[in-house]
Design a protein around this motif. Structure first.
Motif, short mmCIF file in Angstrom:
data_model
loop_
_atom_site.label_atom_id
_atom_site.label_comp_id
_atom_site.label_asym_id
_atom_site.label_seq_id
_atom_site.Cartn_x
_atom_site.Cartn_y
_atom_site.Cartn_z
N GLN A 72 0.81 -1.20 0.00
CA GLN A 72 0.00 0.00 0.00
C GLN A 72 0.85 1.26 0.00
O GLN A 72 0.34 2.35 0.17
N ASP A 76 -1.51 4.59 -0.15
CA ASP A 76 -1.97 5.20 1.09
C ASP A 76 -1.73 6.70 1.03
O ASP A 76 -0.63 7.16 0.79
N GLU A 158 -7.16 6.81 4.97
CA GLU A 158 -7.58 5.53 4.40
C GLU A 158 -7.15 4.37 5.28
O GLU A 158 -7.27 3.22 4.88
N GLN B 152 -8.96 -0.51 0.36
CA GLN B 152 -9.61 0.71 -0.15
C GLN B 152 -10.99 0.45 -0.73
O GLN B 152 -11.95 1.17 -0.44
N ARG B 156 -14.46 1.87 0.70
CA ARG B 156 -15.26 2.81 -0.10
C ARG B 156 -16.69 2.30 -0.26
O ARG B 156 -17.63 3.08 -0.22
#
Lengths: 221, 467
Positions: A72, A76, A158, B152, B156
């Protein structure tokens, strides 16, 4: 509540975040008790505290500060969610962003709080009756603060756990508002179940990020 | 004996039982399939409000179940929707052993099924939104696992559904207010705005679509196909339910326009981005975005016939997604869906590659594929109502097809490190399911008259309900 929601936006230490969230649930419970019977408010607080317990166990297992997974690194967007071991590319703007991140968040919190205050005063009366129901003093302001600061968290991070806390802040604010307009027991129970499931989901997402790569076979038969 | 309690409770209990067999996907699949079949039979045959003899005793079959002051009511009209949901779940559950699914896929799938049923049965039906939120939360357990750790897309999905549900609940509050002030038209206007925003978010319209390609890229393909099928279909059915219950919403001329514009935006954005994708998952994410946009365009035309087309598009997409998920689950195992990483895989997994290609091309609406039937009917409508939208939809379809052709080129190309010999690397069960699915997609595309009369009859009943 403004303080606790603000801490959820600004802080990065997960212990502080979860403690702030727990305190926020207790304070929200006091507001709930002005709207619904105190037994129902107690159940809401208990459900919230249970969510915090789930998140606390998760933070205990995954570390008090989030670590960035290699996969990530490029995706990120939350510099504050990384530990100090991250090596930045020389000359990149990231260190400067990192240094300015807390002031930026404090500034964003201040702006959002002002916006919420403006909205509350703007819709006092008579148009208040259109979009905002009758409520005890301070409830609408708390709702606006929590909803807007929850959304702010969602826009700033996130990291699954931090995102989860933002979602829980938003849902607490929304639940408080909805208890004003629809105090049905079933709706409140499902909203509490949703908060619990959000806490579980964010814990799950945080935990799976901490497993070593050789555990894949344990998932796929 | 309460039918709603049974059809909500049985999948939930079965999910717990199935979890204990997590070492054996076959056993899980058979159990889940049996549960779906039983629920389908119960849904179709349950004699509502009548006495039946069960285990030697007379039992009243109740159509309603009350929980904390809210009721879950099973009516004749719900039989069709529930059968659709159960048959979709049966399709995915039965195909699970043929591809690569995580151990939690079937237990979580059954739990999701339970809450989807709740969305159909709950009264007042606007509270279905609350159960959609729980479905979104549960789907995260299916989409993210130790192999697919990126979070993610899942986050989301959860965020957007949470936001969408909030707007739907606010609309429900406004509608409650309207019941006490029926002369205040402004309340209905506010409810219309809130409902529209809520559905636009839930239907993943632009700019709330980012979870679609992200989930498709990051998550397990079969789970992605399941969530795309079931989640979008559930939201779409919920929207149709709103149309059926609130004639003022359906009759508001702004509403079809809003949905048509949102659909057009989805088609344009999907078309622009699809061609440039270098990942089969993301490509499917944008393909689904375009297909959802096509369904909204059909809904926006606002005639009963266009409504039939919209429902057909949603229904036919499920078959294509199932085939695609089956194939990509095998192809991308340990590699991901990047074009660079799947080079030459068609030489090792020809059946899975064919399934991915045919499923993808069907969602793109290529002629002779299942998805073409709905897309062609929509193009005919748009040709008379909105030529620009028809052209955009056509171009978007071409963009997706070109994207898949690039994927095909990558699959067929031979890398220097691997053999250029052709072989069959799939398990027999994968060959059977992939082959059957691919043939079904082709058969419906080439001979639509085999399936479409049944689809049309089913859709006609729904259209009749909606008016």
């Amino acid at each position: 509540m403004l303080m606790t929601a603000g801490i959820v936006v600004i802080a990065t230490d997960r212990r502080v975040l979860v403690a702030a969230m727990a305190l926020q649930y207790i304070l929200a419970g006091l507001l709930f008790s002005q709207i619904v019977p105190w037994r129902v408010a107690t159940v809401k607080v208990m459900a919230g505290l249970f969510s915090c317990l789930v998140l606390l166990v998760t933070t205990w297992r995954s570390g008090w500060r989030p670590t960035r997974r290699d996969s990530q690194k490029n995706t990120d967007t939350d510099p504050m969610s990384h530990d100090g071991s991250v090596s930045w590319v020389p000359g990149s703007v990231q260190p400067r962003l990192l240094q300015s991140w807390i002031p930026l968040r404090v500034f964003a919190v201040a702006m959002v709080c002002l916006l919420a205050f403006h909205l509350q005063t703007r819709y006092e009366s008579p148009s208040r009756q259109v979009w905002l129901p009758d409520a005890p003093d301070g409830v609408i302001f708390a709702v606006l603060q929590m909803v807007s600061l929850g959304l702010l968290v969602l826009g700033l991070t996130e990291d699954p756990l931090h995102t989860g806390l933002g979602l829980l802040t938003f849902l607490t604010g929304f639940g408080l508002f909805y208890s004003l307009v629809e105090p049905a027991l079933a709706v409140m129970a499902i909203l509490a179940a949703i908060e619990l499931s959000v806490a579980l989901v964010c814990s799950y997402l945080t935990i799976i990020g901490t497993y070593p790569d050789d555990t894949i076979a344990a998932v796929y038969p | 004996m309460s039918i709603p309690l049974m059809i909500i409770g049985v999948p939930l209990m079965a999910s717990v039982v199935v979890y204990f067999f997590r070492q054996w996907v076959w056993v899980q699949s058979v159990l889940a399939g049996i549960v779906c079949c039983l629920l389908m039979i119960l849904t179709l045959q349950a004699p509502l409000g009548q006495m039946v003899v069960f285990a030697g005793r007379d039992v009243l079959v109740e159509a309603s179940w009350v929980w904390l002051g809210r009721s879950f009511t099973f009516t004749q009209d719900d039989r069709l929707m529930l059968t659709f949901i159960f048959s979709t779940a049966l399709l995915f559950f039965s195909g699970a052993p043929a591809t690569r699914v995580s151990r939690t896929f079937l237990p979580v799938g059954l739990a999701i099924l339970s809450f989807l049923v709740a969305t159909v049965l709950v009264q007042p039906f606007m509270y279905a939104a609350l159960f959609l939120e729980i479905v979104a939360a549960l789907s995260v357990f299916m989409l993210s696992d130790r192999e697919h750790r990126s979070t993610q897309g899942s986050l989301r999905l959860l965020l957007f559904v949470t936001l969408g549900v909030s707007f739907i609940l606010l609309a429900a509050w406004q509608l409650d207010t309207y019941q006490t002030n029926p002369d205040t038209v402004a309340i209905l206007r506010r409810a219309t705005i809130l409902l529209s925003i809520g559905f636009l978010i839930l239907l993943a319209t632009v700019p709330f679509h980012s979870w679609l390609p992200t989930v498709a890229q990051e998550a397990a393909p079969y789970a992605t196909a399941f969530i795309f099928s079931i989640m979008q279909a559930a939201v779409f059915l919920f929207l149709l339910d709103v149309f059926a219950q609130y004639s003022w919403f359906k009759g508001n001329p702004a509403v079809p326009t809003i949905f048509r514009m949102a659909g057009l935006a989805m088609v344009i954005v999907g078309g622009v981005f699809a061609f440039a994708q270098r990942n089969l998952g993301r490509l499917m994410g944008y393909s689904v975005l375009i297909d959802c946009g096509a369904a909204l365009l059909a809904l926006g035309v606002g005639t009963p016939d266009s409504l039939r087309v919209a429902i057909s598009i949603v229904g036919l997409r499920i078959m294509a997604l199932w085939v695609w998920g089956l194939g990509l689950g095998i192809l991308s195992a340990g590699y991901g869906g990047e074009f660079d990483r799947i080079r030459g895989r068609a030489r090792v997994y020809p059946f899975a590659s064919a399934a991915v290609l045919l499923g993808g091309l069907s969602v793109a609406g290529l002629p002779l594929m299942a998805g073409f039937a709905g897309r062609w009917a929509l193009m005919q409508f748009l040709a008379t109502h909105d030529v620009l939208a028809a052209i955009m939809l056509l171009l978007a379809g071409v963009s997706v097809i070109l994207g898949h052709l690039r994927g095909l080129a990558a699959l067929l190309s031979s890398s220097a490190s691997e053999t250029s010999e052709w072989s069959v690397g799939e398990q027999p069960v994968t060959i059977i399911f992939s082959g059957a699915g691919a043939l079904a997609v082709l058969a419906v595309g080439v001979f639509p008259q085999w399936l479409l009369p049944a689809v049309t009859r089913t859709v006609d009943v729904l259209v009749l309900l909606i008016g």
